[in-house]
Each structure stands twice: as C-alpha cells, then as structure tokens.
Design a protein around this motif. Sequence first.
Motif, mmCIF file in Angstrom:
data_model
loop_
_atom_site.group_PDB
_atom_site.id
_atom_site.type_symbol
_atom_site.label_atom_id
_atom_site.label_comp_id
_atom_site.label_asym_id
_atom_site.label_seq_id
_atom_site.Cartn_x
_atom_site.Cartn_y
_atom_site.Cartn_z
ATOM 1 N N SER A 34 0.151 -36.133 20.390
ATOM 2 C CA SER A 34 1.163 -36.405 21.412
ATOM 3 C C SER A 34 1.231 -37.915 21.629
ATOM 4 C CB SER A 34 0.802 -35.717 22.734
ATOM 5 O OG SER A 34 -0.296 -36.363 23.353
ATOM 6 N N SER A 72 5.011 -32.019 26.213
ATOM 7 C CA SER A 72 4.103 -32.229 25.077
ATOM 8 C C SER A 72 3.366 -30.949 24.713
ATOM 9 C CB SER A 72 3.097 -33.341 25.398
ATOM 10 O OG SER A 72 3.747 -34.588 25.486
ATOM 11 N N ALA A 76 3.604 -28.956 21.236
ATOM 12 C CA ALA A 76 2.359 -28.734 20.494
ATOM 13 C C ALA A 76 2.228 -27.284 20.053
ATOM 14 C CB ALA A 76 1.168 -29.147 21.361
ATOM 15 N N PHE A 85 -4.184 -34.995 21.991
ATOM 16 C CA PHE A 85 -3.408 -35.482 23.123
ATOM 17 C C PHE A 85 -3.963 -36.813 23.599
ATOM 18 C CE2 PHE A 85 -2.256 -31.135 22.947
ATOM 19 C CZ PHE A 85 -1.006 -31.029 23.524
#
Length: 188
Positions: A34, A72, A76, A85
């Motif tokens: 991310s 995010s 994902a 992350f």
Amino acid sequence: MSEDARRFVVITGGPGSGKSTLIDALAREGHVHSVEAGRAIIQDQTAIGGSALPWIDPSAFAELMLCWELRSLRLAREQAGTVFFDRGIPDILGYLRLMKRPVPAHMETAARRFRYHRTVFIAPPWPEIFAPDAERRQTLAEAAATHDAMVESYGGLGYELVELPKAPVAERLRFVLDRLAGSGPLRP
C-alpha cells in the motif's frame, strides 16, 4: 485470524525511520504494498489548498487517513499473496492520541474490526537517517514520540510488535521475510 489478516502485514514507526524505504525494497522484490496515507494526503491537500493537514486540522486529516486505509484494505483483498502496508488503521488512533485528540468511536471500531497480521514490524527512531522534508515536519523528538504512540496503539489492540534492526535496507528486508516465512502466503 482471518485469511486477509494473515496476508496483510503492517510496517509502522515514527517518521524518518526507514519504513517507506523498506516498503519500496519489498516492492522491488515483487511484493504488493500500500501507499502511505499521511504523505499522500498532505501532498493532495497542499496541491488543492485544503485544510485537512496535520498542522491545520488534525481531526479532518485523521478522517481522510481512515478513508485511505479502508480503501487500501479493499484493494489489498483483490491481490494474491502477502500485502505490505505502510502503516495501518491503528496508526490513526496513535496519531490522534499523540495530538491529544479524542479517538472517535468509529475509528476504534475500524481498528478492532479490520485486522492485519498479528506480527507488526516497527521501525525504531533512527537519528542517523532521520531528515525532515516538505511533508515530514516533525522533529526527531516528535518522531520518537510517534514511535511510542504506535507501540501503545498496536500493543493495546493485541498485536505483537517486532522491532526492525537499525541496519541497511537489504538486511531489514531479509529480517522481515525470514520472520514471516511459514506464517502465511508470501509469494514473489
């Protein structure tokens, strides 16, 4: 732990401690990742003359970070293998507490509901590499306080914090991958 939680690995810590550099190295190895919410939001808000900036409106900044982190997580879920992350939802709680702001109930709920891998890697304050920039306006002391706030935030949510070594990025990368080996899907 859900399958997503096993795949979603957070790297956190104070600013200027090498988190994003490590994330970039993982990306070069083919790992999905991310983008850090805070830096991107600051860049966007600055570009449009917005006020959701940590030095103007910390609460609005936190709300935008929560939206970013939730998005995010959704993105994902569409990826295979481990996703790294650059910070996570618990960082927002730590940030608000650090700023002496109340943590809204919906943010607490988000941090408890949307989970990551139980092992969270934390980069310690590292004076030798710390440098402020346009988005990172904190002092080294503020960066250390941020680190401490993340320890409290993630620890309070039951995560196991593993401190990254103060070492070259290749060594940090190997440390993370070795630590995760056998604990879930790591492809590339």
